[in-house]
Design an enzyme around this catalytic site. Structure first.
Site, short mmCIF file in Angstrom:
data_model
loop_
_atom_site.label_atom_id
_atom_site.label_comp_id
_atom_site.label_asym_id
_atom_site.label_seq_id
_atom_site.Cartn_x
_atom_site.Cartn_y
_atom_site.Cartn_z
N SER A 91 0.81 -1.22 0.00
CA SER A 91 0.00 0.00 0.00
C SER A 91 0.84 1.27 0.00
O SER A 91 0.31 2.37 -0.04
CB SER A 91 -0.95 0.01 1.20
OG SER A 91 -0.25 0.35 2.37
N LYS A 99 2.23 4.34 7.30
CA LYS A 99 1.38 5.21 6.47
C LYS A 99 1.98 6.61 6.43
O LYS A 99 2.89 6.93 7.20
CB LYS A 99 -0.04 5.32 7.08
CG LYS A 99 -0.85 4.04 7.10
CD LYS A 99 -1.34 3.67 5.71
CE LYS A 99 -1.91 2.25 5.74
NZ LYS A 99 -2.00 1.65 4.43
#
Lengths: 425, 146
Positions: free
Chosen positions: B66, B103
């Site tokens: 991701s 992230k």
């Protein structure tokens, strides 16, 4: 002023840094070979689990998922301890590790407000940088710093840091609230004898006449009284103190980068440490080996490594201790540095008489242990009669693998490339 | 005695320094010595370059895809520094509901989000989560098979 920085539930905290799911739940760390609890989280303490509880007694709770038991991961603990020390060294040139999870920090030349601020900064930075929660106690003497640290940990109003001067209302209140048994260096037997004299709290002891204490008890206790009064008189490695760890180290006569010379020095320290261990009837579970270059010589490359090696089982036998020291030295030694100091620390001590025998123990091993015991006793006697170093053990060669039981050991998160923590994206 | 291998606990000193290429650049043609000459003979140390504060630096292995648009691929090694306070724009290691995730920390409107570097994943609003920053990613190491 002297600060004491103490890591909270150190082994469990090390594990939690890399396993957030262990936060807030009862966690225990077990010794690998004799299978008993050697460290507890607050939640596990609250369940009434004592130090030294055999793991099998807790198996049912483990199966029910109520508690987590982990094998000890000394490699991780050694690395995290070195990180904590490094953070402290950014603030003070005088950092003295007292044990793997406690360090004295010299705070000289600051006014009261700055000292308080610095204590807060240490508290915050160690937690943020390493993930290890600590408490900080600062006072004019080591004994008072220990006491302040305990207050920082136990009394919520301090919020993890406590700075006390030698005199004043706050110091008095704290001393009055501290039971004698919680004063550094006052053992259980002393508590009973002092109680007969009407001395029950740290404050009572401080009020006692040091000379009378010396006559009736010992010089060691006299020093404790003076320390409680704010007069520094205990050195870090005071020989008369009962110990929860044994440190032997010394500066080398001159700088050396020679592996042979370092091996000889570490061998001597390890052997001396083992002798002290036998004299106080303790067994050690692990050994820390360290080297230091001269930090005042900025023209020379600096390298001050340390490493923890777990012993195959709790022991006071010089031979496995020397073997572990040797292995530790090999792991940290690098060519090209001029070392000034080196030493070993034996820690996680257990009482030799209360040693839990391994489940794998056999009559042959018991007989072997008796023989080992006699050999070590003979060794000590010779060295005592004929002078230190009369009979010495050589550094052992690497051989026989020891079988370690460490089924529940967590990965070596910080010291092995193949076991790094995972971050999902 | 051989307990499982012991690794060097902390790579504080240059473990394997590389020789610095000799500085041959001259400042102009005037013959004044170049400042670069001060560094002749020094060696380069990747630790020094990547690890700014050893006590607070941890390595971490990446799993998942991701974050590929930020150059972070499955199997890469992250250099994470806990001494930095996270600011928007930083790539962070965060603890979200007991999981460790990587992230980018961003403010969208006036609200904080954890964003992925892959259009298949939508930003996660932080406000509704039990979320804590574990550390800030300083660099990523990607090794090619050779």
């Amino acid at each position: 002023m002297i600060g004491l920085v103490d890591c909270n539930n150190f082994y469990v905290s090390c594990e939690r840094v890399f396993q957030p799911r262990l936060e807030g739940v009862p966690v225990g760390v077990m010794s690998n070979n004799d299978g008993c609890v050697i460290a507890r989280s607050n939640e596990l303490k609250a369940l009434g689990v004592e130090m030294g509880t055999p793991a099998f007694e807790l198996q049912q709770w483990v199966n029910q998922g109520r508690i987590h038991l982990l094998s000890s991961n000394y490699e991780l603990y050694g690395d995290m301890s070195a990180r904590v020390r490094e953070v402290l060294e950014e603030f003070s040139a005088g950092v003295e590790p007292y044990s793997i999870d406690e360090m004295f920090v010299l705070f000289d030349g600051f006014d009261a407000a700055t000292t308080r601020q610095l204590a807060r900064t240490l508290y915050r930075n160690v937690r943020q940088f390493t993930g290890i929660p600590v408490c900080v106690g600062v006072a004019p003497t080591r004994t008072l710093a220990k006491l302040a640290n305990r207050a920082a940990k136990k009394l919520p109003e301090y919020g993890g840091t406590c700075v006390i001067p030698a005199d004043g209302a706050e110091t008095r209140r704290l001393l009055e609230r501290t039971a004698l048994g919680d004063v550094w260096g006052v053992g259980r037997r002393l508590v009973e004898r002092l109680a007969l004299q009407g001395i029950e709290t740290a404050w009572d002891l401080r009020q006692a006449d040091p000379k009378a204490i010396r006559r009736r008890f010992s010089v060691t206790l006299e020093r404790t009284v003076r320390e409680l009064q704010g007069m520094p008189c205990i050195e870090l490695n005071d020989a008369d103190r009962p110990r929860d760890r044994i440190m032997t180290s010394r500066s080398f006569g001159r700088h050396t980068g020679d592996l042979g010379e370092l091996q000889e020095a570490i061998r001597q320290h390890a052997q001396r440490g083992a002798e002290k261990l036998r004299r106080q009837d303790s067994l050690a579970r692990a050994i820390l080996v360290f080297l230091k270059t001269n930090c005042h010589r900025s023209d020379l490359p600096q390298y001050s490594p340390s490493v923890v090696v777990e012993l195959p089982e709790p022991t006071d036998d010089s031979r496995p201790i020397l073997a572990a020291a040797h292995q530790g030295l090999e792991a940290i030694y690098r060519r090209g540095y001029q070392f000034m100091k080196g030493g070993v620390m034996l820690f996680d001590l257990v009482d030799a008489n209360r040693q839990q025998l391994s489940l794998l123990d056999t009559p042959e091993r018991a007989a072997q242990r008796d023989r080992d015991h006699q050999l070590m006793a003979a060794l000590d006697e010779l060295n005592q009669k004929m002078g230190h170093g009369t009979v010495r053990l050589g550094m052992p060669s690497q051989n026989a693998a020891w079988h370690l039981r460490c089924a529940h050991r967590t990965p070596r998160w910080t010291t092995n490339w193949l076991e790094l923590p995972k971050g999902a994206t | 005695m051989r307990v499982p291998e012991i690794y060097h606990p902390h790579p504080a000193p240059p473990y394997r320094a590389l020789p610095h290429p000799l500085a041959t650049i001259r400042a102009g043609i005037s013959g004044f010595p170049s400042p670069a000459e001060d560094y002749v003979g020094r060696t380069l140390d990747l630790n020094e370059r990547l690890v700014k504060r050893p006590s607070a630096t941890f390595f971490m292995t990446v799993t998942g895809d991701s974050m590929v648009d930020f150059g972070i691929q499955d199997g890469d090694t992250l250099v994470v520094d806990r001494s930095i306070d996270a600011r928007p724009g930083h790539i962070v290691v965060a603890l979200v509901d007991g999981e460790v995730i990587v992230k980018r920390y961003e403010m969208i409107g006036k609200r904080p989000y954890l964003c992925s570097g892959n259009s298949r994943y939508t930003p996660i609003p932080v406000a509704d989560l039990d979320c804590q920053v574990w550390g800030v990613v300083r660099s990523v190491i990607h090794e090619y098979p050779v």
